[in-house]
Structure formats: structure tokens, C-alpha cells
Design an enzyme around this catalytic site. Structure first.
Site, PDB file in Angstrom:
ATOM      1  N   CYS A  82       0.834  -1.202   0.000  1.00 34.39           N
ATOM      2  CA  CYS A  82       0.000   0.000   0.000  1.00 34.39           C
ATOM      3  C   CYS A  82       0.871   1.254   0.000  1.00 34.39           C
ATOM      4  CB  CYS A  82      -0.989  -0.043   1.159  1.00 34.39           C
ATOM      5  SG  CYS A  82      -2.348   1.155   0.986  1.00 34.39           S
ATOM      6  N   HIS A 191      -3.641  -5.016  -0.156  1.00 35.46           N
ATOM      7  CA  HIS A 191      -3.225  -5.558   1.140  1.00 35.46           C
ATOM      8  C   HIS A 191      -3.238  -7.081   1.080  1.00 35.46           C
ATOM      9  CE1 HIS A 191      -3.253  -1.846   3.611  1.00 35.46           C
ATOM     10  NE2 HIS A 191      -4.119  -1.435   2.703  1.00 35.46           N
ATOM     11  N   GLU A 193      -2.224  -9.149   3.262  1.00 38.03           N
ATOM     12  CA  GLU A 193      -2.577  -9.709   4.564  1.00 38.03           C
ATOM     13  C   GLU A 193      -4.079  -9.741   4.792  1.00 38.03           C
ATOM     14  OE1 GLU A 193      -2.468  -5.278   5.398  1.00 38.03           O
ATOM     15  OE2 GLU A 193      -1.515  -6.703   4.035  1.00 38.03           O
TER      16      GLU A 193
END
Length: 213
Positions: A82, A191, A193
Site C-alpha cells: 500500500c 493488502h 494480509e
């Protein structure tokens, strides 16, 4: 045992990134750090981020992390997430104009006000799941199907000047760089994750990556 430094510059909750790395690589030593020496000692570096780029760059400089980060970018396997992608470019429009690290050629621009997609106004920030087109093969794409969907949250996007550094692109009113890199550097706008199976696979690929393309 490989060691992974996750850069903490005091902005945002970065625990989810650490937890994702620990999940896919339980034998790795994961260190959330704002210490330059810890960053220099790590085998590989993750630069996640959210918030304003101006505050990010200022915090890196104030903590002494900026030079350590530059050293890592020169030779260690590096993953930007990001804001960790946007900060690699030369300049961002955010905050009236902010200089980036200048590692990648190009600018970071705000999604244009009033832009439309299929007749509907674009919502800014771009938030939610979207497809990432794999522009060229890369070790971090291994095992991830083409045009997999990843989770995005951002109001600014990377406009790369060097097509050879673009490894992934996404459509949201316009086509923007959603993954970029060269040599030992790989960075994504989304993202991983928060992107379930595809995102965790990308993180696992990074932990196993030797930094060569």
C-alpha cells in the site's frame, strides 16, 4: 531461520501483517521495528503502510530509518504494501505534493474527482476486492491464478513511467499500477494480509524468495 523486519513508523495497525507472515512462515523470526539497526540486521524487509505519505516520510527520517531502508532496498528481498508501494516513487500529489524515495520512476496521483466507471461515479477511496492482472511473470506470483482478486483501500494510485517495472495492473475507472518492482524489490497497492488465500500465498512466496527475478 530467516528474519523478517516489518517497518513500524508509528502509523496504523501493522500487527495483521506480522500475523500473516507468522501464519505462512512459522519458522521465520518476525520483528515489528522502528530501529535502524534491527532493519539492517534482518534478512528481508516488509514496508507496509496506511495514512498520509508526508507523515510516513517524515517519520522515517526522524527515526533514522530512512537510510537503513535505502540500504535494504539496494540488496535485500523487499516487499512494499500500500503506502509502501507509493513511497517508492519520485513524487506524490498527496498533501499538496510530497517527494518520495525515488526508487521507482513515476508519480502517485489522486483518483480524479467525478470519474465514472460504466456510467456510475467512482467511489473514492477505492475500497474492496478487485482483480489484479499479472503483467509479467514474477516469483511472487507463483501459484496465484491470473486475475486473482485482492483487497484494496486507497485514494491515490501509482502512475509508473517505466513499463518494465510494472508487474501487475488493476482497472478502477482507469488502469493503474497495482504491483511493481525490479531486482530485489516487489511492492503492491493492495493488502495481501487481508486478501485471503491469494494474499497469503504472495506473502509465503516472499518469505521464500531470494531476491532474484
Amino acid at each position: 531461520m530467516t528474519s523478517v523486519a516489518v517497518i513500524d513508523y508509528g502509523m496504523g495497525n501493522l500487527r495483521s501483517v506480522c500475523k500473516a507472515i507468522e501464519h505462512v512462515a512459522p519458522r521465520a523470526r518476525v520483528m515489528l521495528t522502528h530501529d535502524a539497526q534491527t532493519l539492517r540486521a534482518a534478512d528481508r524487509v516488509v514496508f507496509p503502510g496506511q495514512g498520509a505519505i508526508g507523515g510516513c516520510v517524515a517519520a522515517l527520517a526522524a527515526s533514522g530509518m530512512r537510510e537503513a531502508l535505502r540500504d535494504a532496498l539496494a540488496h535485500k528481498p523487499f516487499l512494499g504494501i500500500c503506502l509502501g508501494l507509493q513511497a517508492l516513487y519520485e513524487h506524490s500529489e498527496e498533501g499538496g505534493g510530497t517527494a518520495g524515495l525515488g526508487v521507482l520512476s513515476g508519480r502517485v496521483r489522486r483518483f480524479p474527482a467525478g470519474a465514472r466507471d460504466a456510467g456510475a461515479p467512482l467511489k473514492i477511496p477505492h475500497m474492496g476486492w478487485n482483480e489484479v492482472h499479472q503483467v509479467r511473470p514474477h516469483p511472487l506470483w507463483e501459484g496465484i491464478p491470473a486475475d486473482s482478486r485482492f483487497y484494496f483501500v486507497h485514494s491515490y494510485y501509482a502512475d509508473s513511467d517505466d513499463p518494465g517495472c510494472v508487474t501487475g495492473s488493476t482497472e478502477y475507472g482507469l488502469r493503474f499500477t497495482s504491483a511493481a518492482g525490479r531486482d530485489n524489490i516487489f511492492a503492491v497497492q493492495f493488502h495481501p494480509e487481508k486478501s485471503q488465500h491469494a494474499g497469503l500465498r504472495l506473502i509465503a512466496n516472499f518469505v521464500a524468495w531470494d531476491g532474484r527475478v
